[in-house]
Design a protein around this motif. Structure first.
Motif, PDB file in Angstrom:
ATOM      1  N   LEU B  91      14.494 -16.907  26.668  1.00  0.00           N
ATOM      2  CA  LEU B  91      13.486 -16.776  25.979  1.00  0.00           C
ATOM      3  C   LEU B  91      12.363 -17.829  26.189  1.00  0.00           C
ATOM      4  CD1 LEU B  91      15.524 -16.770  22.516  1.00  0.00           C
ATOM      5  CD2 LEU B  91      15.255 -14.872  24.394  1.00  0.00           C
ATOM      6  N   VAL B  92      11.237 -17.353  26.675  1.00  0.00           N
ATOM      7  CA  VAL B  92      10.199 -18.105  26.988  1.00  0.00           C
ATOM      8  C   VAL B  92       9.238 -18.455  25.808  1.00  0.00           C
ATOM      9  CG1 VAL B  92       8.595 -18.637  28.772  1.00  0.00           C
ATOM     10  CG2 VAL B  92      10.598 -17.377  29.430  1.00  0.00           C
ATOM     11  N   MET B  93       9.231 -19.373  25.544  1.00  0.00           N
ATOM     12  CA  MET B  93       8.298 -20.019  24.437  1.00  0.00           C
ATOM     13  C   MET B  93       7.070 -20.660  24.802  1.00  0.00           C
ATOM     14  SD  MET B  93      11.318 -20.493  21.717  1.00  0.00           S
ATOM     15  CE  MET B  93      10.054 -20.314  20.388  1.00  0.00           C
ATOM     16  N   ALA B  94       5.924 -19.951  24.967  1.00  0.00           N
ATOM     17  CA  ALA B  94       4.644 -20.539  25.387  1.00  0.00           C
ATOM     18  C   ALA B  94       3.880 -21.312  24.600  1.00  0.00           C
ATOM     19  CB  ALA B  94       3.731 -19.765  26.364  1.00  0.00           C
ATOM     20  N   ARG B  95       2.491 -21.638  24.708  1.00  0.00           N
ATOM     21  CA  ARG B  95       1.620 -22.245  23.865  1.00  0.00           C
ATOM     22  C   ARG B  95       0.912 -21.189  23.229  1.00  0.00           C
ATOM     23  NH1 ARG B  95       2.928 -25.690  27.985  1.00  0.00           N
ATOM     24  NH2 ARG B  95       3.538 -27.804  27.320  1.00  0.00           N
ATOM     25  N   ASN B  99       1.294 -15.388  26.139  1.00  0.00           N
ATOM     26  CA  ASN B  99       2.084 -15.856  27.162  1.00  0.00           C
ATOM     27  C   ASN B  99       3.697 -15.909  26.847  1.00  0.00           C
ATOM     28  OD1 ASN B  99       0.082 -16.295  29.380  1.00  0.00           O
ATOM     29  ND2 ASN B  99      -0.581 -17.906  28.549  1.00  0.00           N
ATOM     30  N   HIS B 100       3.934 -15.796  25.747  1.00  0.00           N
ATOM     31  CA  HIS B 100       5.340 -15.832  25.362  1.00  0.00           C
ATOM     32  C   HIS B 100       6.079 -14.796  26.240  1.00  0.00           C
ATOM     33  CE1 HIS B 100       4.921 -18.552  22.263  1.00  0.00           C
ATOM     34  NE2 HIS B 100       6.113 -18.282  21.677  1.00  0.00           N
ATOM     35  N   SER B 101       7.056 -14.685  26.777  1.00  0.00           N
ATOM     36  CA  SER B 101       8.075 -14.032  27.463  1.00  0.00           C
ATOM     37  C   SER B 101       9.363 -14.020  27.396  1.00  0.00           C
ATOM     38  CB  SER B 101       7.398 -14.257  29.155  1.00  0.00           C
ATOM     39  OG  SER B 101       7.700 -13.132  29.917  1.00  0.00           O
ATOM     40  N   VAL B 171       7.623 -21.952  31.338  1.00  0.00           N
ATOM     41  CA  VAL B 171       6.730 -21.517  30.393  1.00  0.00           C
ATOM     42  C   VAL B 171       5.453 -21.053  31.187  1.00  0.00           C
ATOM     43  CG1 VAL B 171       5.078 -22.104  28.663  1.00  0.00           C
ATOM     44  CG2 VAL B 171       7.563 -22.650  28.745  1.00  0.00           C
ATOM     45  N   ALA B 184       7.124 -26.454  23.517  1.00  0.00           N
ATOM     46  CA  ALA B 184       7.151 -25.022  24.358  1.00  0.00           C
ATOM     47  C   ALA B 184       8.368 -25.275  25.365  1.00  0.00           C
ATOM     48  CB  ALA B 184       5.856 -24.971  25.321  1.00  0.00           C
ATOM     49  N   GLY B 185       9.126 -24.281  25.808  1.00  0.00           N
ATOM     50  CA  GLY B 185      10.150 -24.382  26.376  1.00  0.00           C
ATOM     51  C   GLY B 185      10.843 -22.974  26.849  1.00  0.00           C
ATOM     52  N   VAL B 186      11.911 -23.169  27.390  1.00  0.00           N
ATOM     53  CA  VAL B 186      12.747 -21.926  27.865  1.00  0.00           C
ATOM     54  C   VAL B 186      14.124 -21.960  27.062  1.00  0.00           C
ATOM     55  CG1 VAL B 186      13.902 -20.459  29.328  1.00  0.00           C
ATOM     56  CG2 VAL B 186      11.778 -21.436  29.897  1.00  0.00           C
ATOM     57  N   ILE B 187      14.460 -21.142  26.053  1.00  0.00           N
ATOM     58  CA  ILE B 187      15.746 -21.141  25.655  1.00  0.00           C
ATOM     59  C   ILE B 187      16.650 -20.182  26.284  1.00  0.00           C
ATOM     60  CG2 ILE B 187      17.236 -20.638  23.650  1.00  0.00           C
ATOM     61  CD1 ILE B 187      14.773 -21.255  21.611  1.00  0.00           C
TER      62      ILE B 187
END
Lengths: 240, 240
Positions: B91-95, B99-101, B171, B184-187
Motif C-alpha cells: 500500500l503506497v501512502m503518498a502526501r 499520488n496514493h497507489s 512513494v 508517507a511510506g509503503v506498507i
C-alpha cells in the motif's frame, strides 16, 4: 433492504450450492475483507478482466481509474459489469486427485456501472478511497486540485444481484479414498502486513499515524480491511 | 517463439505504459507465481468474472471446473476469454490523495478457450493440476476413475496476446507534494504459508512428503509457486 439478494439465472450458484450464499451480510464480509477486485466488462464482444481497488458504501461498489482509461470510458456508458473478490485461504490435499481442492472465499456482484459525474459525489469518492482504508488520512494530505479531480474517473455500481461461495474445512473424502495411505491435510495461507518502508524524504521522520494501527506489522490484511470498513461505516457520517 | 507478445489495441497498456511489458518471460513470472486467476467471459452479452485455479504449460493456460458448469460449457464452444492474475504487494501512502497507489504485479492474457476433449490430454491435465503444485503427488494418490475424468472439465487457452503491469517502488511525489508534512511510506504485504492442518483421519499420521518442501511453513506463496513451476517444467518430460 432485504437480507438476501434475489436469486436469478445470473447469480445462482449451480455447482456445489451448499458452498454458496446470497446473504448480504456474508457477501459484504467477503468484499470488505479485500482491497483488490477484478472487474469483467465487454467491449465489442471481447471480455476484459481488469484488477482494481474496490470499496463499498452501502449496496454500491466503487472503483476508480484514469478518466481516459478504456475501462472507465466503457463502463461510463452504463455497461453491465461483474465484480469479483476472491481470497485464497488454503490448499486442500486429499487422498485422490478429484478431491483436491482449495479453501477460499469469493463474491461475485452483478450490476450496471455508471460514471460518477456529480462534483460533490466525486470529491466524496476521492475522500472515501483514502479514508475507507486509512482512517482520517484525507484531511492530513496536500489538498486535491481541480485537475486531479478531473483526471480521476470513479465508477459506481449498485449491486443488483450477488452471490458468495466459500470452502473452509478439512480434506474431503469419498468411500474409495478411505484408508488410502498418503499424507493428506490443509496447507493454510495468510496475507499479512510486513515491515513498513517509510518514505526516505520525510525530514525529520514523522511518526506513523494512529489511524494506521489496524495495518500494523503482523496484522492479517483481510481482518484489518474488514475492521477498517466497520470503522468507516461508523464514522462516515462525521467525515462527509 | 518470440520474446514478446504482439501489441494490439486489445492488450496495449495505455495508462502509465512505463509500468507495462509484453515480455513473455515477465508475463510468465506473474502467472507462475499464482494459483488463482480470474477468467472473464461473456454469455448473452453479460460479462462474468470467475475465480479459478490456473496453471501453464508453455504458452497455454489451463483451468478446470465441473463439466456441467456454466463457465466450462460456455468456453467449450471456443469463446474469447481474458485471464488475469494479480498480486497485491504493498500500500503506497503518498502526501496527496492523487499520488496514493499500490505496489502490484498483474498479467492479462487474451485468447480463445477450448475444451480439452481428448482423453489422453485430459488425463495429462488432471495429473498436471496436481503435480505442477505438488511435485510427484499424482502417482501417490488413489487412482482416478473414469467417472471422475468425465465429471471434470478442463479448458485450454493458448495465449494470443498478453501484457503485464507492475509497480514496485516507493512513494510517488509531485512538486506540490514536496515538503507537505504527513507520514508517507509503503506498507508491504506478503502471502505466506502458515501451519498445516494434517487430516485427522491419517492413522497412523504419515510424514509430510518431501515434494511439499517448497510449501513449508513460512514460505512465501508466490515464490514457492514460481519455484514449483520451474521444477515442473524441468520434470514434465519425465512424468508424462
Amino acid at each position: 433492504m432485504t437480507e438476501t439478494y434475489p436469486v436469478t439465472p445470473r447469480n445462482r450458484v449451480k455447482r456445489e450450492p451448499d458452498r454458496g450464499s446470497y446473504s448480504r451480510d456474508e457477501i459484504y464480509r467477503v468484499l470488505d475483507a479485500a482491497m483488490l477486485c477484478h472487474v469483467a466488462y465487454v467491449l465489442d464482444g471481447q471480455p476484459f478482466c481488469t484488477p482494481t481497488l474496490l470499496w463499498r458504501e452501502g449496496d454500491v461498489l466503487y472503483w476508480h481509474g484514469s478518466s481516459a482509461s478504456r475501462m472507465i470510458r466503457q463502463l461510463a456508458q452504463g455497461a453491465p459489469a461483474c465484480v469479483t473478490v476472491s481470497h485464497l485461504d488454503g490448499l486442500v490435499m486429499a487422498r485422490s486427485a478429484f478431491n483436491h481442492s482449495v479453501n477460499y472465499r469469493s463474491a461475485m456482484c452483478f450490476g450496471t456501472a455508471r460514471l460518477v459525474s456529480d462534483p460533490d459525489e466525486k470529491l466524496h469518492a476521492l475522500r472515501a478511497m483514502v479514508d475507507r482504508f486509512y482512517p482520517g488520512r484525507f484531511e492530513t494530505l496536500r489538498p486535491v486540485t481541480a485537475q486531479e479531480i478531473k483526471a480521476t474517473g470513479f465508477i459506481a455500481m449498485p449491486i443488483d444481484e450477488a452471490s458468495m461461495k466459500s470452502r473452509a474445512h478439512g480434506v474431503g473424502e469419498d468411500a474409495a479414498d478411505a484408508g488410502h495411505e498418503v499424507w493428506a491435510g490443509v496447507i493454510n495461507l495468510e496475507t499479512r502486513i510486513v515491515a513498513d518502508a517509510p518514505c526516505p524524504r520525510m525530514e525529520p521522520p514523522l511518526p506513523r499515524p494512529a489511524g494506521l494501527a489496524p495495518l500494523s506489522e503482523g496484522a492479517r490484511l483481510d481482518e484489518a480491511l474488514l475492521h477498517l470498513q466497520r470503522l468507516y461505516e461508523g464514522e462516515v457520517g462525521a467525515l462527509v
